[in-house]
Scaffold this motif. Structure first.
Motif, PDB file in Angstrom:
ATOM      1  N   ASN A 239      13.596  33.301  55.194  1.00 31.70           N
ATOM      2  CA  ASN A 239      13.186  32.010  56.033  1.00 31.70           C
ATOM      3  C   ASN A 239      12.010  32.237  56.206  1.00 31.70           C
ATOM      4  OD1 ASN A 239      13.371  28.869  55.413  1.00 31.70           O
ATOM      5  ND2 ASN A 239      14.223  29.129  57.987  1.00 31.70           N
ATOM      6  N   LYS A 240      11.812  32.878  57.302  1.00 34.72           N
ATOM      7  CA  LYS A 240      10.890  32.845  58.255  1.00 34.72           C
ATOM      8  C   LYS A 240      11.333  34.551  58.928  1.00 34.72           C
ATOM      9  CE  LYS A 240      10.595  28.275  60.917  1.00 34.72           C
ATOM     10  NZ  LYS A 240      11.433  28.068  61.834  1.00 34.72           N
ATOM     11  N   SER A 241       9.967  34.845  58.705  1.00 35.49           N
ATOM     12  CA  SER A 241       9.978  36.110  59.482  1.00 35.49           C
ATOM     13  C   SER A 241       9.731  36.714  61.141  1.00 35.49           C
ATOM     14  CB  SER A 241       8.769  36.664  59.287  1.00 35.49           C
ATOM     15  OG  SER A 241       7.501  36.039  59.409  1.00 35.49           O
ATOM     16  N   VAL A 242      10.191  37.515  61.167  1.00 37.85           N
ATOM     17  CA  VAL A 242       9.960  37.591  62.988  1.00 37.85           C
ATOM     18  C   VAL A 242       9.877  38.166  63.802  1.00 37.85           C
ATOM     19  CG1 VAL A 242      12.515  37.591  65.014  1.00 37.85           C
ATOM     20  CG2 VAL A 242      13.071  36.525  62.532  1.00 37.85           C
ATOM     21  N   MET A 243       8.553  37.806  64.253  1.00 36.46           N
ATOM     22  CA  MET A 243       7.092  38.062  65.131  1.00 36.46           C
ATOM     23  C   MET A 243       8.026  38.711  66.970  1.00 36.46           C
ATOM     24  SD  MET A 243       4.411  39.896  65.818  1.00 36.46           S
ATOM     25  CE  MET A 243       3.480  40.479  67.063  1.00 36.46           C
ATOM     26  N   GLY A 244       8.263  39.973  66.986  1.00 38.98           N
ATOM     27  CA  GLY A 244       8.496  40.438  68.873  1.00 38.98           C
ATOM     28  C   GLY A 244       8.591  39.166  69.712  1.00 38.98           C
ATOM     29  N   ARG A 245       8.886  39.555  70.255  1.00 41.56           N
ATOM     30  CA  ARG A 245       8.766  38.236  71.452  1.00 41.56           C
ATOM     31  C   ARG A 245       9.166  38.567  72.782  1.00 41.56           C
ATOM     32  NH1 ARG A 245      10.599  32.664  71.738  1.00 41.56           N
ATOM     33  NH2 ARG A 245       8.934  31.935  70.089  1.00 41.56           N
TER      34      ARG A 245
ATOM     35  N   GLU B  99      18.403  34.377  62.915  1.00 40.65           N
ATOM     36  CA  GLU B  99      17.064  34.635  63.648  1.00 40.65           C
ATOM     37  C   GLU B  99      16.121  34.048  62.475  1.00 40.65           C
ATOM     38  OE1 GLU B  99      20.135  37.443  63.628  1.00 40.65           O
ATOM     39  OE2 GLU B  99      20.115  36.442  66.327  1.00 40.65           O
ATOM     40  N   ASP B 100      16.899  34.318  61.322  1.00 42.50           N
ATOM     41  CA  ASP B 100      15.685  33.885  60.237  1.00 42.50           C
ATOM     42  C   ASP B 100      15.486  32.769  60.533  1.00 42.50           C
ATOM     43  OD1 ASP B 100      15.013  34.821  56.698  1.00 42.50           O
ATOM     44  OD2 ASP B 100      16.534  33.671  56.479  1.00 42.50           O
ATOM     45  N   ARG B 101      16.388  31.815  60.499  1.00 34.37           N
ATOM     46  CA  ARG B 101      16.585  29.829  60.467  1.00 34.37           C
ATOM     47  C   ARG B 101      15.923  30.050  61.649  1.00 34.37           C
ATOM     48  NH1 ARG B 101      17.791  27.810  56.467  1.00 34.37           N
ATOM     49  NH2 ARG B 101      18.557  29.726  55.680  1.00 34.37           N
ATOM     50  N   ASP B 102      16.109  30.719  62.545  1.00 31.86           N
ATOM     51  CA  ASP B 102      15.103  30.113  63.763  1.00 31.86           C
ATOM     52  C   ASP B 102      13.524  30.878  64.112  1.00 31.86           C
ATOM     53  OD1 ASP B 102      16.891  29.128  64.949  1.00 31.86           O
ATOM     54  OD2 ASP B 102      17.688  30.586  65.628  1.00 31.86           O
TER      55      ASP B 102
END
Ligand code: URA
Ligand code: SF4
Length: 185
Positions: free
Chosen positions: A24-30, A48-51
């Motif tokens: 759904n969304k890729s997740v960049m570090g933070r 995490e894929d949702r957010d």
């Protein structure tokens, strides 16, 4: 060399490996881009894929508890994953998926320039520290390589499955805290 915002943009639009198809969304570090501590986990989970944000699900609560146990919060650290997209049904990321994604992690490391890298779990430890790293035997140990301290602890989802790992991991975090104090003077 790219700046952080450029890197983030690439990750958000990446289709370098098959994981892009189902995500759904890729997740960049933070986190804190000036932190001396960088945590590297395996891959985003379902939540995490949702957010589009690392560790927002149940494992994230475990991670926050560990940080809080040494008086730290996410504003003080940087947190990322070996692969930035959620593998279907939480399977391990395949070697070719890791290979495709690892340049992003390399850039993140160059931009953040951490003094301590903490691998969260076996997959990250085997990728970053040594391909035959044994998390059960070697968690909490530190080694020094290229001006950086490297260590690994159990991943939060493993602690969720077996809460006897929590006490051991808190001990590892205490050692991590002491090491970070030494480094920051
Ligand atoms: N597990 C991980 O390894 N990474 C996340 O971001 C969330 C859960
Ligand atoms: Fe790109 Fe990494 Fe996502 Fe694969 S896992 S599509 S390489 S960001």
């Amino acid at each position: 060399m790219y700046n952080y915002e450029e890197l983030k943009h690439f990750v958000e639009h990446c289709s370098r490996c098959p994981l892009s198809a189902a995500r759904n969304k890729s997740v960049m570090g933070r986190g804190n881009l000036h932190s001396s501590i960088m945590f590297i986990a395996e891959a985003p989970g379902y939540q995490e894929d949702r957010d589009g944000i690392p560790f927002t699900g149940a494992s994230g609560k475990v991670f926050d508890e560990l940080l809080a146990s040494i008086g730290m919060s996410r504003d003080e650290i940087y947190l990322t994953n070996v692969v930035k997209c959620h593998p279907p049904r939480n399977r391990d990321p395949e070697p070719d998926e890791q290979e495709a994604c690892i340049p992003y992690l390399k850039y993140e490391t160059l931009l953040i320039r951490p003094r301590i890298i903490v691998c969260l779990g076996r997959i990250a430890a085997q990728r970053i520290i040594r391909s035959d790293f044994r998390i059960t035997r070697e968690h909490g140990q530190f080694l020094y390589r290229k001006n950086t301290w490297l260590t690994a602890v159990y991943q939060p989802s493993a602690i969720l499955r077996d809460d006897t790992k929590m006490a051991e991991t808190k001990e590892d975090f205490k050692v991590l805290f002491i090491r970070s104090r030494e480094i920051n003077g």
